[in-house]
Design a protein around this motif. Structure first.
Motif, PDB file in Angstrom:
ATOM      1  N   VAL A  77      46.495  32.555  32.894  1.00  0.00           N
ATOM      2  CA  VAL A  77      44.986  32.311  31.926  1.00  0.00           C
ATOM      3  C   VAL A  77      45.445  32.481  30.680  1.00  0.00           C
ATOM      4  O   VAL A  77      44.425  33.699  30.885  1.00  0.00           O
ATOM      5  CB  VAL A  77      44.439  31.645  32.881  1.00  0.00           C
ATOM      6  N   ASN A  78      45.922  32.325  30.064  1.00  0.00           N
ATOM      7  CA  ASN A  78      45.474  33.141  28.924  1.00  0.00           C
ATOM      8  C   ASN A  78      44.849  32.555  27.522  1.00  0.00           C
ATOM      9  O   ASN A  78      45.067  31.533  26.655  1.00  0.00           O
ATOM     10  CB  ASN A  78      47.354  33.846  27.511  1.00  0.00           C
ATOM     11  N   LEU A  79      43.648  32.667  27.635  1.00  0.00           N
ATOM     12  CA  LEU A  79      42.559  32.735  26.805  1.00  0.00           C
ATOM     13  C   LEU A  79      42.690  32.965  25.400  1.00  0.00           C
ATOM     14  O   LEU A  79      43.142  34.341  25.231  1.00  0.00           O
ATOM     15  CB  LEU A  79      41.164  33.044  27.378  1.00  0.00           C
ATOM     16  N   VAL A  80      42.524  32.030  24.937  1.00  0.00           N
ATOM     17  CA  VAL A  80      42.292  32.126  23.084  1.00  0.00           C
ATOM     18  C   VAL A  80      41.593  33.154  23.169  1.00  0.00           C
ATOM     19  O   VAL A  80      41.798  34.632  21.962  1.00  0.00           O
ATOM     20  CB  VAL A  80      42.093  31.553  21.419  1.00  0.00           C
ATOM     21  N   ASN A  81      40.028  33.635  22.736  1.00  0.00           N
ATOM     22  CA  ASN A  81      39.169  34.941  22.911  1.00  0.00           C
ATOM     23  C   ASN A  81      38.981  35.751  23.950  1.00  0.00           C
ATOM     24  O   ASN A  81      37.601  36.403  23.950  1.00  0.00           O
ATOM     25  CB  ASN A  81      38.046  34.430  22.359  1.00  0.00           C
ATOM     26  N   ALA A  82      40.166  35.980  25.040  1.00  0.00           N
ATOM     27  CA  ALA A  82      39.976  36.314  25.816  1.00  0.00           C
ATOM     28  C   ALA A  82      39.254  38.300  26.002  1.00  0.00           C
ATOM     29  O   ALA A  82      38.822  38.987  26.454  1.00  0.00           O
ATOM     30  CB  ALA A  82      41.475  36.777  26.598  1.00  0.00           C
ATOM     31  N   HIS A  83      39.478  39.044  24.634  1.00  0.00           N
ATOM     32  CA  HIS A  83      39.534  39.679  24.382  1.00  0.00           C
ATOM     33  C   HIS A  83      37.703  40.179  23.457  1.00  0.00           C
ATOM     34  O   HIS A  83      36.748  41.070  23.970  1.00  0.00           O
ATOM     35  CB  HIS A  83      39.940  40.578  23.244  1.00  0.00           C
ATOM     36  N   ALA A  84      36.790  38.460  23.613  1.00  0.00           N
ATOM     37  CA  ALA A  84      35.796  38.427  23.305  1.00  0.00           C
ATOM     38  C   ALA A  84      34.868  38.738  24.512  1.00  0.00           C
ATOM     39  O   ALA A  84      34.180  38.688  25.346  1.00  0.00           O
ATOM     40  CB  ALA A  84      35.467  37.096  22.665  1.00  0.00           C
ATOM     41  N   ARG A  85      33.313  38.923  24.333  1.00  0.00           N
ATOM     42  CA  ARG A  85      32.157  38.269  25.183  1.00  0.00           C
ATOM     43  C   ARG A  85      32.887  37.280  25.330  1.00  0.00           C
ATOM     44  O   ARG A  85      31.880  36.251  24.995  1.00  0.00           O
ATOM     45  CB  ARG A  85      30.905  39.095  24.998  1.00  0.00           C
ATOM     46  N   LEU A  86      32.280  36.764  26.510  1.00  0.00           N
ATOM     47  CA  LEU A  86      32.954  35.392  27.457  1.00  0.00           C
ATOM     48  C   LEU A  86      31.386  34.814  28.245  1.00  0.00           C
ATOM     49  O   LEU A  86      30.897  35.548  29.052  1.00  0.00           O
ATOM     50  CB  LEU A  86      34.570  35.148  28.370  1.00  0.00           C
ATOM     51  N   PRO A  87      30.944  33.726  28.399  1.00  0.00           N
ATOM     52  CA  PRO A  87      30.239  33.733  29.094  1.00  0.00           C
ATOM     53  C   PRO A  87      30.751  33.195  30.214  1.00  0.00           C
ATOM     54  O   PRO A  87      31.384  33.945  30.845  1.00  0.00           O
ATOM     55  CB  PRO A  87      29.904  32.134  28.641  1.00  0.00           C
ATOM     56  N   MET A  88      29.858  33.308  31.831  1.00  0.00           N
ATOM     57  CA  MET A  88      29.647  33.323  32.977  1.00  0.00           C
ATOM     58  C   MET A  88      31.154  31.841  32.840  1.00  0.00           C
ATOM     59  O   MET A  88      30.625  31.017  32.993  1.00  0.00           O
ATOM     60  CB  MET A  88      28.676  32.980  33.706  1.00  0.00           C
ATOM     61  N   ILE A  89      31.994  32.843  33.715  1.00  0.00           N
ATOM     62  CA  ILE A  89      33.012  31.603  34.113  1.00  0.00           C
ATOM     63  C   ILE A  89      32.793  30.915  35.785  1.00  0.00           C
ATOM     64  O   ILE A  89      33.353  32.703  36.614  1.00  0.00           O
ATOM     65  CB  ILE A  89      34.072  31.683  33.778  1.00  0.00           C
ATOM     66  N   GLN A  90      32.601  30.160  36.463  1.00  0.00           N
ATOM     67  CA  GLN A  90      32.131  30.026  37.760  1.00  0.00           C
ATOM     68  C   GLN A  90      33.463  29.552  38.720  1.00  0.00           C
ATOM     69  O   GLN A  90      33.540  29.850  39.718  1.00  0.00           O
ATOM     70  CB  GLN A  90      31.154  28.757  37.942  1.00  0.00           C
ATOM     71  N   LEU A  91      34.520  28.931  38.332  1.00  0.00           N
ATOM     72  CA  LEU A  91      35.490  28.101  38.199  1.00  0.00           C
ATOM     73  C   LEU A  91      36.510  28.584  38.419  1.00  0.00           C
ATOM     74  O   LEU A  91      36.773  30.059  37.860  1.00  0.00           O
ATOM     75  CB  LEU A  91      35.183  26.739  38.500  1.00  0.00           C
ATOM     76  N   PHE A  92      37.525  27.750  37.937  1.00  0.00           N
ATOM     77  CA  PHE A  92      39.032  28.752  37.326  1.00  0.00           C
ATOM     78  C   PHE A  92      40.161  27.986  36.650  1.00  0.00           C
ATOM     79  O   PHE A  92      40.204  26.666  35.900  1.00  0.00           O
ATOM     80  CB  PHE A  92      40.129  27.665  39.243  1.00  0.00           C
ATOM     81  N   PRO A  93      39.476  28.053  35.565  1.00  0.00           N
ATOM     82  CA  PRO A  93      39.992  27.581  33.821  1.00  0.00           C
ATOM     83  C   PRO A  93      41.492  27.625  34.174  1.00  0.00           C
ATOM     84  O   PRO A  93      41.974  28.101  35.063  1.00  0.00           O
ATOM     85  CB  PRO A  93      39.654  28.734  33.198  1.00  0.00           C
ATOM     86  N   PRO A 112      44.316  37.323  32.772  1.00  0.00           N
ATOM     87  CA  PRO A 112      44.454  38.533  31.651  1.00  0.00           C
ATOM     88  C   PRO A 112      43.559  39.391  30.623  1.00  0.00           C
ATOM     89  O   PRO A 112      42.906  37.939  29.511  1.00  0.00           O
ATOM     90  CB  PRO A 112      45.653  39.095  31.200  1.00  0.00           C
ATOM     91  N   LEU A 113      43.048  40.399  30.441  1.00  0.00           N
ATOM     92  CA  LEU A 113      41.417  40.620  29.571  1.00  0.00           C
ATOM     93  C   LEU A 113      41.928  40.774  28.671  1.00  0.00           C
ATOM     94  O   LEU A 113      41.173  39.828  27.455  1.00  0.00           O
ATOM     95  CB  LEU A 113      40.816  41.823  30.051  1.00  0.00           C
ATOM     96  N   LYS A 114      43.144  40.845  27.548  1.00  0.00           N
ATOM     97  CA  LYS A 114      43.848  40.670  26.619  1.00  0.00           C
ATOM     98  C   LYS A 114      44.737  39.511  26.427  1.00  0.00           C
ATOM     99  O   LYS A 114      45.277  39.342  25.308  1.00  0.00           O
ATOM    100  CB  LYS A 114      44.788  41.994  26.108  1.00  0.00           C
ATOM    101  N   GLY A 115      44.381  38.482  26.335  1.00  0.00           N
ATOM    102  CA  GLY A 115      45.578  37.237  26.994  1.00  0.00           C
ATOM    103  C   GLY A 115      46.628  37.040  26.914  1.00  0.00           C
ATOM    104  O   GLY A 115      47.304  37.822  27.676  1.00  0.00           O
ATOM    105  N   ARG A 116      47.202  36.459  25.807  1.00  0.00           N
ATOM    106  CA  ARG A 116      48.829  36.748  25.802  1.00  0.00           C
ATOM    107  C   ARG A 116      49.308  38.029  25.687  1.00  0.00           C
ATOM    108  O   ARG A 116      50.726  38.283  25.440  1.00  0.00           O
ATOM    109  CB  ARG A 116      49.549  35.638  24.656  1.00  0.00           C
ATOM    110  N   LEU A 117      48.536  39.106  24.784  1.00  0.00           N
ATOM    111  CA  LEU A 117      48.629  40.288  24.109  1.00  0.00           C
ATOM    112  C   LEU A 117      49.276  41.173  25.165  1.00  0.00           C
ATOM    113  O   LEU A 117      49.819  42.208  25.131  1.00  0.00           O
ATOM    114  CB  LEU A 117      47.997  40.950  23.352  1.00  0.00           C
ATOM    115  N   GLN A 118      48.929  40.467  26.515  1.00  0.00           N
ATOM    116  CA  GLN A 118      48.828  41.463  27.737  1.00  0.00           C
ATOM    117  C   GLN A 118      50.210  41.497  28.757  1.00  0.00           C
ATOM    118  O   GLN A 118      50.581  40.529  28.713  1.00  0.00           O
ATOM    119  CB  GLN A 118      47.152  41.406  28.775  1.00  0.00           C
TER     120      GLN A 118
END
Length: 160
Positions: free
Chosen positions: A144-160, A40-46
């Protein structure tokens, strides 16, 4: 059928191991037929019903298509192939409905993905909803709740 915490944890560790070893077909087989992989784009907040704001939101069909592309060597972004390493903390049970065969676990993680000289590092926690299907444990949801999901993220190619 009684499911113990160790069996649930083992499935989560196997999930990460298969991804780290690029054994994608075996990884996909861990998912239930209606399984979902969601970042989710908002991480755990979504909220779970906010499905449209996502970095990734894939059912088994979309996961299979992505895996086929990775395996076929047609992905331009994978000319040098990416590798990944998941580091997991102990999964914690957060909910269960034993009668329905549904178990929810939370697992903090660190993830590193390398391609050529580039290294992407992500942190967050997983929510796995695991279901018992015909005596087998399957992933109904990997969130997958990323800590900084709301931030500009680098290209992620695989499956975090």
């Amino acid at each position: 059928m009684t499911i113990d915490h160790q069996a649930l944890s083992d499935l989560i560790y196997l999930d990460a191991l298969l991804l780290d070893e690029a054994r994608y077909d075996e990884w996909l087989a861990l998912f239930a037929e209606d399984g979902r992989y969601w970042v989710p784009l908002k991480g755990r907040l979504q909220a779970e019903d906010e499905k449209y704001n996502a970095i990734a939101d894939e059912d088994r069909l979309l996961l299979a298509l992505r895996i086929d592309r990775l395996k076929a060597g047609r992905a331009h972004s994978q000319q040098t192939t990416s590798t990944a390493q998941h580091v997991l903390q102990q999964p914690m049970s957060v909910a269960s409905d034993v009668g329905a065969g549904v178990y929810v676990l939370r697992t903090p993680f660190s993830y590193a993905e390398s391609r050529g000289e580039d290294l992407v590092t992500l942190h967050g926690h997983y929510i796995h909803r695991i279901v018992a299907v015909d005596g087998q444990l399957r992933i109904a949801l990997k969130r997958v709740n990323l800590v900084n999901a709301h931030a500009r993220l680098p290209m992620i190619q695989l499956f975090p």
